[in-house]
Design an enzyme around this catalytic site. Structure first.
Site, PDB file in Angstrom:
ATOM      1  N   LYS A  13      11.543   3.320   2.402  1.00  0.00           N
ATOM      2  CA  LYS A  13      12.102   2.323   3.325  1.00  0.00           C
ATOM      3  C   LYS A  13      12.533   1.052   2.579  1.00  0.00           C
ATOM      4  O   LYS A  13      13.628   0.552   2.787  1.00  0.00           O
ATOM      5  CB  LYS A  13      11.068   1.932   4.400  1.00  0.00           C
ATOM      6  CG  LYS A  13      10.548   3.093   5.231  1.00  0.00           C
ATOM      7  CD  LYS A  13       9.597   2.610   6.321  1.00  0.00           C
ATOM      8  CE  LYS A  13       8.275   2.067   5.820  1.00  0.00           C
ATOM      9  NZ  LYS A  13       7.377   3.065   5.204  1.00  0.00           N
ATOM     10  N   ARG A  87       5.165  -1.017  13.950  1.00  0.00           N
ATOM     11  CA  ARG A  87       4.284   0.079  13.555  1.00  0.00           C
ATOM     12  C   ARG A  87       3.396   0.541  14.707  1.00  0.00           C
ATOM     13  O   ARG A  87       2.611   1.476  14.532  1.00  0.00           O
ATOM     14  CB  ARG A  87       3.388  -0.376  12.410  1.00  0.00           C
ATOM     15  CG  ARG A  87       3.841   0.067  11.016  1.00  0.00           C
ATOM     16  CD  ARG A  87       2.856  -0.533  10.059  1.00  0.00           C
ATOM     17  NE  ARG A  87       2.712   0.069   8.778  1.00  0.00           N
ATOM     18  CZ  ARG A  87       3.311  -0.347   7.663  1.00  0.00           C
ATOM     19  NH1 ARG A  87       4.188  -1.298   7.699  1.00  0.00           N
ATOM     20  NH2 ARG A  87       3.021   0.216   6.510  1.00  0.00           N
ATOM     21  N   ARG A 126       4.716   4.667  -8.263  1.00  0.00           N
ATOM     22  CA  ARG A 126       5.065   3.259  -8.013  1.00  0.00           C
ATOM     23  C   ARG A 126       4.025   2.334  -8.668  1.00  0.00           C
ATOM     24  O   ARG A 126       4.372   1.340  -9.287  1.00  0.00           O
ATOM     25  CB  ARG A 126       5.112   3.009  -6.499  1.00  0.00           C
ATOM     26  CG  ARG A 126       5.350   1.562  -6.121  1.00  0.00           C
ATOM     27  CD  ARG A 126       5.880   1.417  -4.722  1.00  0.00           C
ATOM     28  NE  ARG A 126       4.851   1.555  -3.701  1.00  0.00           N
ATOM     29  CZ  ARG A 126       5.106   1.608  -2.393  1.00  0.00           C
ATOM     30  NH1 ARG A 126       6.343   1.591  -1.954  1.00  0.00           N
ATOM     31  NH2 ARG A 126       4.125   1.715  -1.526  1.00  0.00           N
ATOM     32  N   ARG A 138      -0.178  -2.872  -6.301  1.00  0.00           N
ATOM     33  CA  ARG A 138      -0.723  -2.951  -4.944  1.00  0.00           C
ATOM     34  C   ARG A 138      -2.083  -2.271  -4.877  1.00  0.00           C
ATOM     35  O   ARG A 138      -2.232  -1.145  -5.336  1.00  0.00           O
ATOM     36  CB  ARG A 138       0.233  -2.257  -3.972  1.00  0.00           C
ATOM     37  CG  ARG A 138       1.463  -3.063  -3.687  1.00  0.00           C
ATOM     38  CD  ARG A 138       2.424  -2.302  -2.799  1.00  0.00           C
ATOM     39  NE  ARG A 138       1.830  -1.858  -1.545  1.00  0.00           N
ATOM     40  CZ  ARG A 138       2.541  -1.443  -0.508  1.00  0.00           C
ATOM     41  NH1 ARG A 138       3.855  -1.423  -0.571  1.00  0.00           N
ATOM     42  NH2 ARG A 138       1.959  -1.039   0.594  1.00  0.00           N
ATOM     43  N   ARG A 149      -3.681   5.265   4.901  1.00  0.00           N
ATOM     44  CA  ARG A 149      -2.378   4.721   5.342  1.00  0.00           C
ATOM     45  C   ARG A 149      -1.576   5.803   6.047  1.00  0.00           C
ATOM     46  O   ARG A 149      -0.911   5.539   7.049  1.00  0.00           O
ATOM     47  CB  ARG A 149      -1.613   4.184   4.125  1.00  0.00           C
ATOM     48  CG  ARG A 149      -2.251   2.937   3.555  1.00  0.00           C
ATOM     49  CD  ARG A 149      -1.711   2.601   2.185  1.00  0.00           C
ATOM     50  NE  ARG A 149      -0.305   2.248   2.187  1.00  0.00           N
ATOM     51  CZ  ARG A 149       0.462   2.253   1.099  1.00  0.00           C
ATOM     52  NH1 ARG A 149      -0.041   2.605  -0.070  1.00  0.00           N
ATOM     53  NH2 ARG A 149       1.721   1.909   1.184  1.00  0.00           N
TER      54      ARG A 149
END
Ligand code: AMP
Length: 192
Positions: A13, A87, A126, A138, A149
């Site tokens: 996204k 969300r 990532r 992160r 998640r």
């Protein structure tokens, strides 16, 4: 033109939102980025949300709706890309009301359809890339937190697909295709 990009964590996204910012002068509204900024700046709100985010759970609707409300006030000639928001169904309702109040509406909701089994690999990559580039990693980009998640996505966010489908604005793109191919699919939807 205001659009929502929806999909599980690691679906791409943010990457696609960035491409739209560059190609169409749209403004990306990523609640994840806003919350991370609040976390690092050490604001009261940042402290409150830090643990929740690190556990891979959703922060309260009230907080994220407030963040979006502020940004909508700033306006965007090219329109907004909502990335990681809404969300929950409550957030989706709130967004509809906020847009109506600004005399605007949603053009399209684009779902990035991905293969769940590939996602954890993307997240780990990532994190590795961020580390190699000397950027902050992160805390929630670990295989353990990723499971939570993904669960939060299916439990709280995936119902939005039905919600927007019923409203008639849902489109799907193949999120497993290359970055440029996904961008081309999105462009075709926006230009249709
Ligand atoms: P993201 O960068 O979109 O993956 O978001 C990172 C984390 O921020 C999520 O796992 C949540 O803890 C929090 N978050 C981001 N956007 C929202 C939202 N719209 N509602 C609730 N929590 C959010």
């Amino acid at each position: 033109m205001n659009i929502i990009l929806i999909g599980p964590p690691g679906a791409g996204k943010g990457t696609q939102a960035q491409k739209l910012v560059q190609s169409r002068g749209m403004v990306q509204l990523s609640t994840g980025d806003m919350l991370r900024a609040a976390k690092t700046s050490g604001t009261e709100m940042g402290k409150r949300v830090a643990e929740v985010m690190d556990r891979g759970e959703l922060v309260t609707d009230e907080i994220v709706i407030g963040l979006i409300e502020e940004k909508l006030e700033e306006g965007s000639a090219g329109g907004f890309i909502f990335d990681g928001f809404p969300r929950t169904l409550a957030q989706a309702d709130a967004l509809g009301e906020l847009l109506a109040r600004h005399d605007t509406k949603l053009h399209t909701v684009i779902e990035l359809v991905v293969d769940d089994t590939a996602l954890v690999g993307r997240i780990v990559k990532r994190a590795e890339e961020a580390k190699a580039a000397g950027q902050p990693v992160r805390k929630d980009d670990t295989p353990e937190v990723f499971d939570d998640r993904l669960r939060a996505y299916y439990k709280q966010t995936a119902p939005l697909l039905g919600y927007y489908h019923a409203k008639g604005g849902l489109k799907r793109v193949d999120g497993m295709a290359s970055m440029d191919e996904v961008a081309a699919q999105i462009a075709a939807i926006l230009d249709a």
